[in-house]
Design an enzyme around this catalytic site. Structure first.
Site, mmCIF file in Angstrom:
data_model
loop_
_atom_site.group_PDB
_atom_site.id
_atom_site.type_symbol
_atom_site.label_atom_id
_atom_site.label_comp_id
_atom_site.label_asym_id
_atom_site.label_seq_id
_atom_site.Cartn_x
_atom_site.Cartn_y
_atom_site.Cartn_z
ATOM 1 N N TYR A 39 82.988 26.146 26.618
ATOM 2 C CA TYR A 39 81.755 26.511 25.912
ATOM 3 C C TYR A 39 82.004 27.648 24.924
ATOM 4 O O TYR A 39 81.729 27.525 23.729
ATOM 5 C CB TYR A 39 80.680 26.892 26.927
ATOM 6 C CG TYR A 39 79.414 27.424 26.310
ATOM 7 C CD1 TYR A 39 78.584 26.598 25.562
ATOM 8 C CD2 TYR A 39 79.038 28.755 26.484
ATOM 9 C CE1 TYR A 39 77.416 27.076 24.991
ATOM 10 C CE2 TYR A 39 77.875 29.243 25.917
ATOM 11 C CZ TYR A 39 77.070 28.402 25.172
ATOM 12 O OH TYR A 39 75.915 28.886 24.616
ATOM 13 N N LYS A 43 82.645 27.649 20.629
ATOM 14 C CA LYS A 43 81.825 28.530 19.785
ATOM 15 C C LYS A 43 82.733 29.381 18.902
ATOM 16 O O LYS A 43 82.481 29.565 17.707
ATOM 17 C CB LYS A 43 80.940 29.425 20.653
ATOM 18 C CG LYS A 43 79.726 28.716 21.241
ATOM 19 C CD LYS A 43 79.062 29.546 22.313
ATOM 20 C CE LYS A 43 78.329 30.744 21.768
ATOM 21 N NZ LYS A 43 77.026 30.366 21.189
#
Length: 270
Positions: A39, A43
């Site tokens: 995750y 990003k």
């Protein structure tokens, strides 16, 4: 990734096996480059890509910390789905959480969703005619910190007074949560309390490992650019009652007991 997929398919792996294998591969790839999971890794990759391709175009990057339910708009407590710490609130409210791994004195960094949106709008206007590039950290850890040891107490107070009603129509009783301050203590607790083996592959241990980079993060986030944006907005006569995003205005006790946890109970818990 393609090599791993081909090997799995040659072995006749099921789609479920492939899914878990790919998740494991992604995690290993992320940790190799210094990120705890895919995750945050993706990003960071997206941000790096933007910096690489921006050319002469001015770029503003907004980095919010943990986003929680709305403070005021469109109405207090609105939230869609349970993420990060909110998932624990749901499990706790249903009477299934009795312990949590964290540094009790660690700072948990949260920002209500509408404050994040307001900051993005104000930053957009502020940077419209600027040629510089800037990063805004949106968080509360410097200006209005709240520590992990506060969360179980607020959760206990709310769900004791407002118990969740289960499928049989009975109110669920909650108990006070035990905070375990180390991974060693966590695994020892699991062994003594639930007779789970002291192994890394237990699902409970996996949850502990998942949260570990965050609940033991001994850091706060520099929000100087956001503070400057707040000052500029006030000096520019921006309607701060409409475009509010100052975390110092949050009374955490009031917000958690009267806004956030009621929002979790109403919009997330089923």
């Amino acid at each position: 990734m393609e090599e791993g997929l081909n090997q799995l398919r040659e072995k006749g792996a099921t789609e479920e096996d492939i899914k878990f294998a790919m998740k494991d591969l992604g995690t290993k790839r992320a940790t190799k480059y210094g990120w705890p999971n895919t995750y945050v890794f993706t990003k960071a990759m997206g941000e790096m890509l933007l910096w690489h391709m921006k050319g002469e175009m001015p770029l503003s990057v907004i980095r919010p910390t943990m986003i929680t339910s709305t403070y005021k708009e469109p109405f207090p407590g609105w939230i869609e789905g349970a993420r990060t710490i909110d998932g624990l609130s749901v499990v706790y409210g249903k009477g299934k959480l009795r312990f949590f791994l964290a540094n009790p004195e660690g700072v948990i960094d949260m920002m209500p969703a509408d404050m994040v949106v307001n900051a993005m709008i104000v930053a957009l206007v502020a940077q419209a005619n600027q040629a510089n590039h800037i990063i805004y950290h949106l968080g509360s850890s410097i200006s209005n910190p709240i520590k992990y040891h506060s969360l179980p107490e607020y959760g206990y107070r709310y769900f004791k007074a407002n118990p969740w009603i289960d499928l049989n129509g009975k109110p669920v009783k909650v108990c006070r949560v035990t905070i375990l301050a180390s991974m060693a203590g966590f695994r020892r607790f699991m062994f003594l309390r639930y007779q789970l083996p002291l192994k890394e592959d237990s699902s409970c241990h996996e949850v502990g490992d998942l949260y570990k980079p965050y609940v033991f993060l001994d850091a706060v986030f520099d929000n100087m650019n956001t503070e400057k944006l707040l000052s500029a907005a006030r000096e520019g006569e921006v309607e701060m009652d409409l475009f509010y995003f100052d975390p110092k205005s949050i009374d955490w006790e009031y917000y958690l007991l009267n806004v956030h946890l009621p929002g979790i109970a109403k919009y997330v818990m089923k």
